[in-house]
Design an enzyme around this catalytic site. Structure first.
Site, PDB file in Angstrom:
ATOM      1  N   ASN A  10       4.436 -23.211  34.862  1.00 49.96           N
ATOM      2  CA  ASN A  10       3.014 -22.876  34.885  1.00 49.96           C
ATOM      3  C   ASN A  10       2.481 -23.162  33.478  1.00 49.96           C
ATOM      4  O   ASN A  10       2.606 -22.332  32.575  1.00 49.96           O
ATOM      5  CB  ASN A  10       2.908 -21.385  35.254  1.00 49.96           C
ATOM      6  N   ARG A  92       2.335 -25.540  38.770  1.00 55.41           N
ATOM      7  CA  ARG A  92       0.945 -25.140  39.017  1.00 55.41           C
ATOM      8  C   ARG A  92       0.055 -26.225  38.427  1.00 55.41           C
ATOM      9  O   ARG A  92       0.213 -26.603  37.260  1.00 55.41           O
ATOM     10  CB  ARG A  92       0.656 -23.815  38.323  1.00 55.41           C
ATOM     11  N   HIS A 183      -8.079 -20.703  40.200  1.00 58.48           N
ATOM     12  CA  HIS A 183      -7.307 -19.465  40.444  1.00 58.48           C
ATOM     13  C   HIS A 183      -6.945 -19.282  41.914  1.00 58.48           C
ATOM     14  O   HIS A 183      -6.632 -18.169  42.344  1.00 58.48           O
ATOM     15  CB  HIS A 183      -8.080 -18.204  39.996  1.00 58.48           C
ATOM     16  N   ARG A 244     -15.351 -18.809  27.389  1.00 61.43           N
ATOM     17  CA  ARG A 244     -16.219 -19.694  28.193  1.00 61.43           C
ATOM     18  C   ARG A 244     -17.492 -18.960  28.597  1.00 61.43           C
ATOM     19  O   ARG A 244     -17.457 -17.770  28.895  1.00 61.43           O
ATOM     20  CB  ARG A 244     -15.479 -20.160  29.449  1.00 61.43           C
ATOM     21  N   GLU A 387       1.300 -15.842  40.670  1.00 58.97           N
ATOM     22  CA  GLU A 387       1.132 -17.206  41.184  1.00 58.97           C
ATOM     23  C   GLU A 387       2.485 -17.833  41.485  1.00 58.97           C
ATOM     24  O   GLU A 387       2.637 -18.611  42.421  1.00 58.97           O
ATOM     25  CB  GLU A 387       0.409 -18.061  40.138  1.00 58.97           C
TER      26      GLU A 387
END
Ligand code: AMP
Length: 400
Positions: A10, A92, A183, A244, A387
């Site tokens: 990941n 991922r 996500h 962000r 994940e």
């Protein structure tokens, strides 16, 4: 019988997380992370089978390639018995663009699509490609197959009225400009977990999933499928994040460039790296630090208040997409899982949609799934992001 294990990589822009997982038993053998902070690269690995931890520090490793090679070397040196049982590597990948709508065995055409989609995820896809290319070289010795699992895939069920932007249609038809979201792997994972905890089939489950971390997004899930999500063409849209900006009036960019003489590159950097709670507070993008200063620093307070305001606005907006029944609200991600303070602030704004907090349960940050709703409320759950479990399972399913 020989165990069949999956190595999951990941790769973020500043850290690489990795796991070795038994996808059938859903058992994590090891979890590891390598990251560089303040000129020191540190590697942490937890071996759950032998209950051992490994911690190593290195002088700053600048090259991303070297970071990945180091992971393979350490796994080879210290975890060879697990490595021998690896049958595939799952990666991922943040952005699969318009064509990669489900997990894929990696071949040259998949690599090309990931490369093309890099323009929509410049902070992520190039790092995935680097890791995949190294893994492909190692794979001859290690495993048969590399698989890409996309954060955008879960959102391919979003209908046109949610994914189209109100700009001339040819930007979508000719240039693939649309909402892709992100996500998705974790939004899917927590939705599945929620269906287990509520004892309700995932195909009949309506939830709002809030992934709140250094990047944050909210997804509306109806009958187990994503129907809207807050991130857009890129992971810049939506919630206020660590650095962000999330939703802004696009005219701000024109103003920066035309009136303030800021270059396009600089404007992009401002909105991706120097905005969010860091930009508002001028203190930090780490919510722990902002929380500590909440009562003593006005800008720290303001940044958290704006973050919570935006989250609550999205949750309430998405409640209108639930076809009349919201089964649960889920909190996940570094902030969603760990900050009772921020969860309380958000949930306090949700009474209109039937969400009420149990403040005592909310304080119980024991990392396990917990219900934090009061008796009169709809279920509100905290579910740890995972994940890697989904990536391991998807990889296994494609290999077998
Ligand atoms: P993630 O990207 O999901 O790993 O989340 C990382 C972010 O979670 C960090 O930037 C922190 O700001 C935030 N975080 C982690 N632990 C806590 C905590 N106890 N309280 C508030 N924020 C936290």
């Amino acid at each position: 019988m020989k165990k069949e294990l999956i190595l999951v990589l990941n790769c973020g822009s500043s850290s690489v997380k990795f796991s070795i997982i038994d996808p059938i038993e859903e058992i994590t053998y090891i979890d590891g992370i390598i990251e560089t902070i303040n000129n020191i690269t540190s590697l942490k690995i937890q071996d759950f089978i032998n209950n051992k931890k490994l911690f190593k520090k290195f002088d700053k490793i600048d090259s991303y390639k070297q970071l990945i090679i180091l992971i393979f070397d350490i796994l080879h040196d210290k975890y060879k018995n697990y490595l021998n049982n690896i049958i595939g590597i799952g990666h991922r990948v943040v952005h699969g663009g318009k064509n990669l709508k489900k997990s894929m065995i990696i071949n040259s055409s998949v690599l090309l699509e990931i490369q093309k989609s890099s323009v929509f995820a410049p902070l992520h896809n190039p790092f995935h490609l680097l890791a995949i290319n190294i893994a492909l070289k190692k794979i001859l010795k290690l495993a048969k197959v590399n698989v890409a699992v996309f954060d955008t895939a879960f959102h391919h069920t979003i209908p046109k009225e949610s994914f189209l932007y109100a700009i001339p249609y040819y930007f979508y038809s000719d240039h693939s400009i649309r909402r892709y979201g992100a996500h998705g792997i974790n939004h899917f994972y927590v939705t599945k977990k929620c269906s287990f905890f509520l004892k309700k089939s995932i195909n009949q489950l309506n939830v709002i999933s809030c992934h709140l971390g250094s990047g944050s997004s909210i997804t509306a899930v109806v009958n187990g499928k994503s129907v809207d999500t807050s991130m857009g063409l890129t992971p810049l849209e939506g919630l206020v994040m660590g650095t962000r900006c999330g939703d802004i009036d696009p005219s701000i960019i024109f103003y920066m460039i035309k009136e303030l003489g800021i270059s396009l590159d600089k404007a992009q950097k401002i909105l991706t790296k120097y905005s969010g709670v860091l930009g508002i507070s001028s203190i930090s993008n780490d919510f722990r630090e902002l929380e500590e200063k909440y009562n003593v620093n006005k800008k720290a307070k303001l940044s958290i208040d704006i973050f919570c305001h935006r989250v609550a606005k999205y949750i309430c907006g998405y409640s209108s997409l639930m076809c009349g029944r919201l089964d649960a609200v889920i909190f996940t991600g570094g902030i969603g899982e760990n900050s009772s303070f921020i969860r309380q602030k958000i949930i306090d704004k949700l009474s209109l949609i039937g969400c009420f907090i149990d403040s005592k349960n909310n304080l119980n940050n024991n990392k396990k799934t917990i219900f934090i709703n009061s008796i009169k409320s709809i279920p509100i759950l905290v579910i740890s992001a995972n994940e890697n479990q989904i990536i391991a399972k998807e990889t296994y399913n494609l290999i077998k």
